[in-house]
Design an enzyme around this catalytic site. Structure first.
Site, PDB file in Angstrom:
ATOM      1  N   HIS A 122      46.545  42.713  35.568  1.00 57.46           N
ATOM      2  CA  HIS A 122      46.777  42.237  36.933  1.00 57.46           C
ATOM      3  C   HIS A 122      46.819  40.712  36.908  1.00 57.46           C
ATOM      4  O   HIS A 122      46.443  40.081  35.929  1.00 57.46           O
ATOM      5  CB  HIS A 122      45.736  42.789  37.920  1.00 57.46           C
ATOM      6  CG  HIS A 122      44.344  42.282  37.731  1.00 57.46           C
ATOM      7  ND1 HIS A 122      43.504  42.003  38.768  1.00 57.46           N
ATOM      8  CD2 HIS A 122      43.670  42.001  36.597  1.00 57.46           C
ATOM      9  CE1 HIS A 122      42.360  41.581  38.298  1.00 57.46           C
ATOM     10  NE2 HIS A 122      42.425  41.578  36.987  1.00 57.46           N
ATOM     11  N   ASP A 199      38.330  42.194  30.755  1.00 60.35           N
ATOM     12  CA  ASP A 199      38.262  42.198  32.209  1.00 60.35           C
ATOM     13  C   ASP A 199      37.756  43.582  32.629  1.00 60.35           C
ATOM     14  O   ASP A 199      38.483  44.565  32.547  1.00 60.35           O
ATOM     15  CB  ASP A 199      39.663  41.909  32.760  1.00 60.35           C
ATOM     16  CG  ASP A 199      39.761  42.102  34.267  1.00 60.35           C
ATOM     17  OD1 ASP A 199      38.795  42.580  34.876  1.00 60.35           O
ATOM     18  OD2 ASP A 199      40.825  41.779  34.817  1.00 60.35           O
ATOM     19  N   GLN A 202      37.605  46.992  36.737  1.00 59.84           N
ATOM     20  CA  GLN A 202      37.818  48.394  37.118  1.00 59.84           C
ATOM     21  C   GLN A 202      37.032  49.354  36.225  1.00 59.84           C
ATOM     22  O   GLN A 202      37.314  50.552  36.205  1.00 59.84           O
ATOM     23  CB  GLN A 202      39.316  48.740  37.027  1.00 59.84           C
ATOM     24  CG  GLN A 202      40.197  47.927  37.931  1.00 59.84           C
ATOM     25  CD  GLN A 202      40.010  48.264  39.406  1.00 59.84           C
ATOM     26  OE1 GLN A 202      39.474  49.311  39.758  1.00 59.84           O
ATOM     27  NE2 GLN A 202      40.444  47.366  40.278  1.00 59.84           N
ATOM     28  N   LYS A 225      33.278  45.449  43.620  1.00 58.99           N
ATOM     29  CA  LYS A 225      33.848  46.694  43.125  1.00 58.99           C
ATOM     30  C   LYS A 225      32.774  47.643  42.582  1.00 58.99           C
ATOM     31  O   LYS A 225      33.072  48.757  42.169  1.00 58.99           O
ATOM     32  CB  LYS A 225      34.885  46.408  42.037  1.00 58.99           C
ATOM     33  CG  LYS A 225      36.169  45.757  42.585  1.00 58.99           C
ATOM     34  CD  LYS A 225      37.280  45.845  41.583  1.00 58.99           C
ATOM     35  CE  LYS A 225      38.366  44.819  41.717  1.00 58.99           C
ATOM     36  NZ  LYS A 225      39.111  44.761  42.949  1.00 58.99           N
ATOM     37  N   CYS A 363      49.086  43.758  42.675  1.00 60.23           N
ATOM     38  CA  CYS A 363      48.925  42.471  41.990  1.00 60.23           C
ATOM     39  C   CYS A 363      49.130  42.636  40.493  1.00 60.23           C
ATOM     40  O   CYS A 363      48.426  42.015  39.685  1.00 60.23           O
ATOM     41  CB  CYS A 363      47.566  41.847  42.279  1.00 60.23           C
ATOM     42  SG  CYS A 363      47.349  41.483  44.017  1.00 60.23           S
TER      43      CYS A 363
END
Lengths: 405, 140
Positions: A122, A199, A202, A225, A363
Site C-alpha cells: 500500500h 509492515d 494488517q 487496527k 491505497c
C-alpha cells in the site's frame, strides 16, 4: 471455545442501527472497532490520571508516565521484543515507516544503493521509500507479484544483490489479505546484508508475531487496527541498529541536554519520540492488547479463518463474482469484483443495507494495476464478525446485482 | 428555467421517493439515459480521477452557452452527473461560474459529496465551474 456473542457485546458501536438496519461492519482492515474496555480505559485516564509524562514531579505525572512505560512493556511482550528499548511509539504504521526511511536512509543509503518493495504494497510502504531514494539518490526496485498476487520469492531472490540496503514488505497485503512468506524474505535478504522492515499493519491483529523468531530488523504496526485508539503506532527495531540511527525529529523527549552549541540525544527509545508522546493512545493500545490476549490470538485466528473460509465459499457461489488475490495463505480479508458492476455503485448500495465494506483501490494502486482493474470491493473481518454477517453480505450482493443489472 | 429552478424541480422529483432504493433506482435510470459521451472524448485531459470512480467531462461553447457532456464508469456517479448536466449544461459561462449547487444535499445524497476520495463529484463541480471561468475570460 471463543464466545463471539460476548465479544460482539463488548463493542458498543456494533449495537447500533444504520438506516434502521443492524450494522454489519466489514471494514476492519481500514480500522477496527473499540471494545468497551478500551473506551473505558481512555475515559479513566482522562478522568483520573491525565498528566504529561516524563516531566512532572507530581503524583499524576508519575502515574501517567508509569502507565505509558507499562504500555511499552505490554507491547514488548506482545511482539516478543528483547527489550523495551526496541519499542518506539509513533503515530502509526505510516510514521514508523517514514521514521525508518528517514533515519536509516540518512545513515546507510548512498548513491545507487537499492531498496526493494513488493508490487502489492500500500502507498504508505511505497511513498516514504520513493522520498528517501530521491533524497539519497538511491534506487527503488519493485518485486513483481505472481499472477494471483502472491509474493514471488524467486523474482525477489533475483533482485537481491550487495547493493540492496533494505527490503520493505507487508506481512499481510491490505488490499488482498495475502500473507507474505516473510521468514524466507528476511533470511534471503540477510544473506546479502540487507535489513528488512515488515509492515505489520494488517497482521498483528490476526497472527501471533514474534520479532525475535522472525529476526526482522524493523516491524511496524498501528494501534487503531488492533482495537485501540487512532494516532498511536509502534516501530520495533533491533537495538543495535536503532542505537546507530540518527533521530527522526527534534524536540521534546528526544533530548538529554540542549545548549545552542550542541544537543545530546536521549537514550533509546526516547531518542525517537520527539514532542509530547500520545500517552493516552499508548495506554489504550496496552488495554487493547490485554483484551486480545485474554481471548487469545490463536482462538481469534481460528475464528477468523473459519469466517474467511465460509465467506470465500459463499462468495464463490455468486455468479459473476471474482475473488481477487486467491491464495491459501490469507488472513480475513477478501477482495472481489462483480461482473459489469462498478465497485463504487456496489459499495453505495451495500451501505444503504447497513453493510460497511471498503471499495476502491485501497491505497494500493500498483496492486490494482497488477490485476488490470480500477478497484475492488473488500470485506475484511475481525474477531467480532459472525457467519450471520457473511450471510447478510451475500444477501446484500444479490440485491446489488438485482439493482444494477 | 434558471439554475435555481432546475434544482428545485429535481428536489421536488426526489421528494416523491420515500425509500433510498427508489432514489437510487431513479439515479441509475438517469445514468443509463445520459447522452452518449463518445469514446474519442475519453482523453486524459477530460478525466477527473478519484479513488472510487472515474469521471470524464467535456465542455464546449455553442452560441454563447456551454454544452457539457460527461461519463463515468460507475453508474450511480453517472446518474448524479446527469443531474449536474441537466442543471449546468446550456448555460452561459457566467451562470455556470456563479452557480450555487444546493440540490445534492437536499436530495439526500450527501455521502456523495466527500471532498477527498469519494468519487470526484466535488472535483466535477469544480471542473464545471472552471470551464465557466475559462470560457468567460475568453469571451471578455
Amino acid at each position: 471455545m471463543i464466545n463471539i456473542a460476548k465479544i460482539k457485546s463488548d463493542f458498543p458501536i456494533l449495537q447500533q442501527k444504520i438506516y434502521g438496519k443492524d450494522l454489519v461492519y466489514l471494514d476492519s482492515g481500514a480500522t477496527t472497532q473499540k471494545p468497551v474496555q478500551v473506551i473505558e480505559k481512555i475515559k479513566q485516564v482522562y478522568s483520573e490520571i491525565n498528566s504529561n509524562i516524563h516531566r512532572g514531579v507530581h503524583l499524576l505525572s508519575n502515574k501517567s508516565t508509569e502507565e505509558y512505560e507499562n504500555a511499552r512493556k505490554t507491547v514488548k511482550e506482545f511482539i516478543n521484543a528483547k527489550s523495551t528499548k526496541e519499542v518506539i511509539f509513533t503515530k502509526g504504521t505510516t510514521e514508523a515507516i517514514n521514521l525508518v526511511a528517514f533515519s536509516f536512509g540518512e545513515l546507510f543509503v548512498n548513491e545507487a544503493d537499492e531498496i526493494l518493495i513488493a508490487e502489492t504494497e500500500h502507498h504508505s510502504n511505497i511513498v516514504p521509500w520513493q522520498m528517501m531514494c530521491k533524497r539519497k539518490k538511491g534506487k527503488l526496485k519493485v518485486i513483481p507479484a505472481k499472477e494471483n498476487g502472491e509474493f514471488d520469492i524467486e523474482k525477489f531472490k533475483a533482485l537481491l544483490n550487495p547493493k540492496t540496503k533494505l527490503v520493505a514488505v507487508a506481512h499481510v497485503s491490505n488490499s488482498l489479505g495475502i500473507i507474505n512468506p516473510i521468514e524466507e524474505i528476511i533470511d534471503e535478504a540477510h544473506k546479502f546484508g540487507a535489513k528488512v522492515l515488515i509492515d505489520g499493519a494488517q497482521a498483528v491483529q490476526h497472527l501471533k508475531v514474534n520479532v525475535q523468531k522472525l529476526n526482522c530488523d524493523f516491524y511496524a504496526f498501528s494501534g487503531h487496527k488492533i482495537y485501540a485508539e487512532t494516532g498511536i503506532g509502534v516501530l520495533y527495531g533491533k537495538e543495535d541498529i536503532l542505537e546507530k540511527l540518527p533521530p527522526y525529529q527534534g524536540g521534546g523527549d528526544m533530548i538529554k541536554t540542549v545548549s545552542f552549541e550542541k544537543t545530546e540525544y536521549a537514550d533509546l527509545p526516547l531518542k525517537f519520540e520527539a514532542g509530547t508522546a500520545n500517552y493516552v493512545g499508548a495506554i489504550s493500545m496496552s488495554e487493547a492488547i490485554k483484551y486480545i490476549n485474554n481471548i487469545g490470538l490463536s482462538e481469534i485466528q481460528k475464528h477468523e479463518t473459519d469466517l474467511l473460509n465460509y465467506a470465500t465459499e459463499k462468495l464463490s457461489e455468486i455468479d459473476g463474482l471474482k475473488i481477487i488475490g486467491k491464495s491459501k495463505h490469507k488472513t480475513s480479508a477478501i477482495s472481489f469484483t462483480l461482473k459489469n458492476i462498478h465497485h463504487y455503485d456496489a459499495g453505495l448500495i451495500l451501505d444503504k443495507l447497513g453493510i460497511a465494506v471498503r471499495t476502491g483501490t485501497h491505497c494500493a494502486e500498483p496492486a490494482m494495476k497488477h490485476f488490470g482493474i480500477t478497484g475492488t470491493i473488500r470485506a475484511s473481518f475481525a474477531m467480532y464478525n459472525t457467519k450471520e454477517d457473511v450471510d447478510k453480505l451475500i444477501a446484500g450482493i444479490n440485491k446489488v446485482k438485482i439493482m444494477l443489472s | 428555467m434558471t439554475i435555481q429552478e432546475a434544482q428545485n424541480q429535481i428536489i421536488e422529483e426526489f421528494a416523491m421517493f420515500d425509500e433510498w432504493m427508489d432514489k437510487y433506482e431513479y439515479i441509475i435510470e438517469l445514468g443509463n439515459n445520459l447522452e452518449e459521451f463518445g469514446e474519442k472524448n475519453k482523453t486524459p485531459s477530460n478525466l477527473i480521477q478519484g479513488c472510487q470512480s472515474r469521471v470524464w467531462l467535456n465542455g464546449e461553447m455553442e452560441n454563447g452557452k456551454i454544452i457539457f457532456t460527461a461519463d463515468s464508469d460507475a453508474i450511480i456517479t453517472k446518474g448524479i452527473i446527469a443531474l449536474l448536466v441537466k442543471i449546468l449544461s446550456n448555460r452561459t459561462p457566467e451562470e455556470v461560474m456563479n452557480a450555487n449547487l444546493f440540490f445534492i444535499e437536499k436530495i439526500g445524497l450527501r455521502e456523495n459529496l466527500s471532498p477527498t476520495r469519494a468519487n470526484g463529484l466535488v472535483s466535477m463541480i469544480k471542473n464545471m465551474k472552471a470551464y465557466g471561468l475559462a470560457f468567460n475570460s475568453m469571451i471578455k
